[in-house]
Design a protein around this motif. Structure first.
Motif, mmCIF file in Angstrom:
data_model
loop_
_atom_site.group_PDB
_atom_site.id
_atom_site.type_symbol
_atom_site.label_atom_id
_atom_site.label_comp_id
_atom_site.label_asym_id
_atom_site.label_seq_id
_atom_site.Cartn_x
_atom_site.Cartn_y
_atom_site.Cartn_z
ATOM 1 N N TYR B 231 51.277 27.856 -72.739
ATOM 2 C CA TYR B 231 51.677 27.366 -71.425
ATOM 3 C C TYR B 231 50.647 26.380 -70.916
ATOM 4 O O TYR B 231 49.459 26.511 -71.160
ATOM 5 C CB TYR B 231 51.870 28.531 -70.456
ATOM 6 N N VAL B 232 51.133 25.424 -70.217
ATOM 7 C CA VAL B 232 50.220 24.385 -69.707
ATOM 8 C C VAL B 232 49.929 24.654 -68.237
ATOM 9 O O VAL B 232 50.691 25.357 -67.553
ATOM 10 C CB VAL B 232 50.829 22.976 -69.854
ATOM 11 N N GLY B 233 48.852 24.110 -67.788
ATOM 12 C CA GLY B 233 48.466 24.283 -66.386
ATOM 13 C C GLY B 233 49.372 23.479 -65.475
ATOM 14 O O GLY B 233 50.045 22.544 -65.893
ATOM 15 N N ARG B 234 49.358 23.870 -64.250
ATOM 16 C CA ARG B 234 50.164 23.121 -63.284
ATOM 17 C C ARG B 234 49.530 21.772 -63.027
ATOM 18 O O ARG B 234 48.333 21.583 -63.236
ATOM 19 C CB ARG B 234 50.268 23.908 -61.981
ATOM 20 N N ALA B 235 50.352 20.903 -62.573
ATOM 21 C CA ALA B 235 49.879 19.539 -62.372
ATOM 22 C C ALA B 235 48.782 19.494 -61.326
ATOM 23 O O ALA B 235 47.815 18.729 -61.440
ATOM 24 C CB ALA B 235 51.035 18.647 -61.943
#
Lengths: 449, 607
Positions: B231-235
């Protein structure tokens, strides 16, 4: 003007990244990302099937590739080429996919508009939005990316739901007084939502962000109504193109009509400049032609160059008689676009398909008409200045600015039929797309002649 | 008498009636013989009267006739012819006076009757023609009446037809209306049915959708999944927050903030716009006041009527306004004041402008009148004056022209010097430089010319030698040829030998070209003229000319400059000449003749 070499392309899928650094294009099942300045291939991704839709995330970090036939969406990261993400909608099917404005969520519309699935790339969470309406434009985000409006249909009534994009919380939910809602569109300032009814009824409803009905506008009854609408970049005007070949402009204070622009086939006003595209008479020197004609020569034979000529005022434009017993007749104003500086409005009347009307919004008058040899496919304003690029499916690209207009032959080998185009955000270059090819076109910084 | 009157004087009623009366009178009146006689006394009647009189009175019956006449006359109201004596038995004497009187009266009567008859006749004629005319008229009118009657009948017929048509159309319209109504009803019913159907279908569709949804959801489709590496971090770098009531409230807050911002912005814009408009109004007002103030003073002096009162109001207002500097405020009272004052002033301005317009129009009218009064006299005077002036001017111009010409012809040098004086210093210098250059060039030219003349002399000498050679050769040829037939010789000459000659001639010319190749145009012209010139003497003459006068040289060279065609022509001519020459035995005189011919040709060939 300079042109790059020609690259392969499929499905006319090519997009500049929002930050303007990259150019993504699809060739069958491969996704190619190039550097805009050098056109070197930066990344090459391979998808599972032929790509049908391509979209950059707002932060230019991810690219979404949708394969509707398989119900699949694949996401690629530009920073981490090895990172991958595959979303499978399974038996629900897939008909549309898009990014949320934050670039971390993907909204997939399933088949039959059963639901919209919101997939998050940050958490495992999946949310569903039920009852989305199948219509012309059912989802719209505000320009700042904070809110999303969604057209819904429940119990034979139209509703609009407003969501907060940051956590997908429902903000407002209200029904609209429409027979069959056709589309919704946020004003660029994100405070007013325009909703319009299907073509059977001329009706525009304007809602505030908090769901209040600000105004309703209807120009006439008992006739085919709205075809398309467009907000001016300043949110000051709402242009409504309708089947009666007119554009009506509403103001943002009273939401009443300021003026209407009729698109007549004959133009009598001598103040209006009319540019007509003429074929350049090529003096074919028969002796100089090599006997087995080379490919380039052959293509040049078929693609005659053209130029614009100013025609004096009583001009009758070429019209198309619409077929009345078919749905979606080719009549009425089908394409509208405001220039980024709000000064001009470009329109196309679908039953005079060869012409582009350019209206002076400051004077609320017709300013220029461009008539082409073929039907206008699309046009787009330069994002930086009042300059319009037009393509007609011939091998020319047409540029208009208040200083004049010019028709430029795409110097590609063979037949390069420009079917669509898109400007780079800097306004210095644009991508020209043909059926299976892509070409970049650079303007000199001083501007064209 | 009464009878006659009724006859002679026609009653001015309708003419036809009159006529009928007249005729009836003549027919029916029991008039006596007398009256009849009187009525129609034409010539034969007069005769009959005469004969009657003769038969009436004879010697025997004088007395009887007298008595008869007397009786008759008395019955007719004349005095009796006889003088009545005292006794009845005494024979009555014929009173001559009475008779004469009677006769006279009768004559007068007779004349009158004749006159009356004439009148009546003319009237009769007139009436007859009138009647004819009237009859014509009558017949015409009758015809007209007939035609119009026919027309009327036609029109009536048409009208009837049209009415029938109209009725039909009305019927059709009614039918159509009914149809439309029916169709509208059908449309409406169809629309409702369609809507109903649509709703039904949509409901069905919704049901199906619902079921499908349930199926899709319930199946727990394993395929429906997201396969993600990590999962990627939020913008924004933050972690996702939990959904709580708080977040909802916050969202609302934010939404309202956005809206408020928008409205604030709009308000600011509107305020700005308002301020601008107020400024404009203020300025307008000020300008109006300044414009109106001086004009209002005059009427005030004369009569203090309504505008004066308004003016005072305005002044009050302005003073108030200036005191308060109310433009910053935007409360309604102030706005009203402002708009009111502006309206007032506008009214004043309007009335003033109207007044001015009136004045202007009056002035215009007056002016026109004045002009008309003046015009005829003054115009003529003016035109005369102007014509005189024109004449004078023309004369002036003529004299000036003459003077100018004199100047230019008489004192060229003076004017040139004057003109030169006029030049600027720089220009003068430049001109001098050019002059020097020109002089140098002239010198060079002279040198060249000299060399050319020398060359030409040499050339002439050579040519002479050549000519002599050629003459010898020709002679020999001729002598050889005399043995052949004349025809043969001719054909031979006209054929190849001619061309040979030509080539022979042209060759030396070319040689000269090559010799004098370094020379400029001038020489080339000379050489061009050379092959044409046939005799050395001529050449010498020209050379002499050249050497003696350089200026003339230019002219002659230019004159003799041939164009290509001319030269060809001359060469041909020359060949002809040479032929005849050869035939005649090389007579130089004929050659010179040919030469003159060729020179003429040259002139013709010149552009």
């Amino acid at each position: 003007m300079n042109f790059s070499e020609v690259f392969k392309l499929s499905n006319q899928l090519s997009r500049f990244s929002p930050n303007g650094k990259f150019l993504a294009s699809c060739v069958q099942y491969r996704l190619v990302v190039r550097d805009v300045s050098t056109l070197q291939i930066l990344q090459l991704y391979t998808c599972l099937d032929q790509i049908q839709y391509l979209e950059w995330s707002a932060d230019s970090l991810f690219i979404l590739c949708a394969m509707y036939k398989r119900g699949l969406v694949q996401v690629w990261s530009l920073e981490q080429p090895e990172w991958h993400c595959k979303i499978d909608e399974g038996s629900a099917g897939l008909v549309a996919s898009c990014w949320s404005p934050d670039g971390r969520h993907i909204l997939n519309t399933t088949e039959f508009h059963l639901r919209i699935t919101v997939w998050s790339l940050c958490t495992k969470s999946v949310s569903y939005i039920k009852y989305p309406k199948a219509c012309q434009q059912g989802i719209t985000f505000t320009k700042d990316g904070r809110y999303m409006a969604l057209a819904e249909r429940r119990d034979c009534k139209d509703y609009i739901s407003l969501f907060v994009c940051s956590d997908w919380q429902l903000l407002r939910h209200f029904d609209t007084d429409t027979q069959d809602l056709a589309g919704i569109e946020w004003a660029p300032n994100g405070c007013v939502l325009a909703a319009w009814d299907s073509c059977l009824e001329y009706k525009v409803l304007l809602y505030s962000l908090d769901g209040r009905l600000l105004s309703t506008y209807s120009a006439y009854e008992w006739s085919l109504g709205i075809k398309t609408i467009a907000w001016s970049p300043s949110s000051q005007f709402l242009a409504i193109g309708s089947y009666d070949e007119k554009v009506r402009i509403l103001n943002h204070v009273t939401w009443k009509m300021i003026t209407e622009f009729g698109h007549t086939a004959t133009i009598n006003n001598p103040k209006i400049v009319i540019y007509k595209e003429m074929e350049k008479s090529q003096n074919l020197e028969m002796e100089n032609l090599p006997f087995p004609p080379t490919k380039a020569a052959a293509s040049s034979l078929f693609n005659t160059e053209s130029k614009y000529e100013v025609v004096s005022s009583p001009v009758s434009l070429q019209t198309l008689k619409p077929v009345t017993d078919r749905p979606n007749p080719k009549i009425g104003v089908g394409i509208l676009a405001f220039s980024p500086d709000n000064c001009f409005l470009a329109t196309r009347n679908d039953n005079i398909p060869n012409a582009v009307w350019i209206w002076d919004v400051q004077k609320l008058k017709l300013f220029v008409v461009l008539e082409h040899l073929a039907a206008v496919r699309s046009f787009q304003w330069n994002p930086q200045q009042a300059r319009l690029a037009v393509c007609t499916g011939r091998s020319q690209v047409y540029l208009w600015s208040p200083a004049g207009c010019v028709s430029v032959q795409v110097p590609a080998e063979g037949d390069f039929q420009v079917l669509s185009l898109c400007w780079h955000r800097s306004g210095d270059s644009m991508a020209l797309l043909s059926k299976d090819q892509l070409c970049l076109c650079y303007l000199e910084s001083e501007g064209i002649k | 008498m009464g009878d006659w009157k009724t006859i002679t004087v026609p009653i001015p009623s309708s003419e036809s009636k009159n006529i009928s009366q007249f005729t009836s009178e003549t027919n029916m009146s029991p008039s006596s013989l007398y009256s009849q006689q009187v009525l129609c006394p034409s010539l034969p009647l007069a005769k009959s009267v005469h004969s009657f009189f003769r038969a009436f009175c004879t010697e025997e019956n004088v007395d009887q006739s007298i008595s008869y006449l007397d009786q008759e006359l008395t019955t007719l109201g004349f005095p009796s012819l006889c003088e009545e004596s005292k006794g009845k038995e005494v024979k009555r004497d014929l009173n001559i006076v009475a008779v004469l009187n009677c006769i006279h009266e009768l004559l007068v009567l007779h004349r009158k009757n004749l006159l009356a008859q004439e009148n009546v006749e003319t009237q009769n004629l007139k009436l007859g023609s009138d009647m004819d005319h009237l009859q014509n008229c009558y017949s015409k009118l009758k015809e007209q009446l007939e035609t119009s009657r026919r027309e009327m009948i036609g029109l009536q017929e048409r009208d009837r037809q049209l009415q029938g048509k109209n009725r039909n159309l009305h019927q059709l319209l009614k039918n159509e209306k009914d149809e439309v109504q029916k169709l509208q009803n059908i449309i409406a019913s169809r629309a409702t049915q369609y809507n109903h159907d649509m709703k039904r279908k949509e409901r069905e569709y919704n049901k199906l959708k619902e079921r499908l949804h349930q199926l899709v959801m319930n199946k727990k489709d394993k395929k429906t999944a997201m396969d993600i590496l990590n999962y990627v971090g939020r913008a924004d770098g933050k972690r996702g927050a939990w959904r709580t009531g708080k977040t909802e409230a916050r969202n609302e807050d934010e939404m309202y903030k956005v809206l408020l911002n928008d409205y604030e912005q709009r308000q600011k814009q509107i305020l700005l716009e308002n301020a601008e408009l107020k400024k404009v109004l203020q300025q307008m007002k000020k300008e109006m006041i300044s414009l109106l103030a001086p004009q209002k003073q005059k009427p005030k002096e004369k009569a203090e009527d309504s505008p004066g009162a308004v003016q005072s109001d305005v002044e009050e207002d302005t003073s108030e306004l200036s005191k308060e500097n109310m433009w910053e405020l935007s409360c309604e009272t102030v706005r009203e004041q402002l708009t009111n004052s502006i309206r007032k002033q506008w009214r004043i301005l309007k009335s003033h402008v109207e007044k001015l317009d009136n004045q202007v129009s009056k002035v215009h009218l007056g002016g026109f009148k004045d002009e008309e009064v003046i015009s005829r006299q003054d115009h003529e005077q003016e035109t005369e004056k102007l014509e005189l002036e024109i004449q004078q001017c023309k004369e002036m111009i003529q004299t000036q022209q003459q003077l100018l010409q004199q100047f230019t012809t008489a004192c060229d040098d003076d004017t040139s010097s004057l003109l030169q004086d006029c030049y600027l210093l720089e220009e003068k210098e430049r001109l001098e430089e050019e002059w020097a250059l020109f002089k140098e060039q002239k010198k060079n030219f002279e040198k060249e010319r000299r060399s050319f003349t020398e060359a030409a002399i040499r050339l002439g000498l050579e040519r002479k030698a050549f000519e002599e050679d050629r003459a010898g050769w020709l002679k020999q040829q001729f002598l050889n040829m005399t043995s052949f037939d004349n025809k043969n010789s001719e054909s031979a000459f006209s054929g190849s030998s001619d061309q040979d000659n030509l080539t022979l001639y042209s060759k030396p010319g070319q040689k000269f070209y090559s010799v004098s190749s370094e020379s400029s145009l001038c020489t080339s012209k000379l050489t061009k003229s050379l092959p044409v010139s046939p005799s050395t003497s001529e050449l010498f003459q020209t050379i002499h000319h050249l050497s003696t006068n350089s200026r003339v040289l230019n002219v002659t060279t230019e004159d003799t400059k041939p164009n290509q065609v001319g030269r060809e022509c001359t060469t041909q001519r020359w060949s002809m000449a040479s032929r005849s020459d050869s035939q005649e035995g090389g007579c130089s005189g004929s050659r010179s003749l040919a030469c003159t011919d060729s020179s003429i040709e040259h002139r013709d060939g010149l552009p």
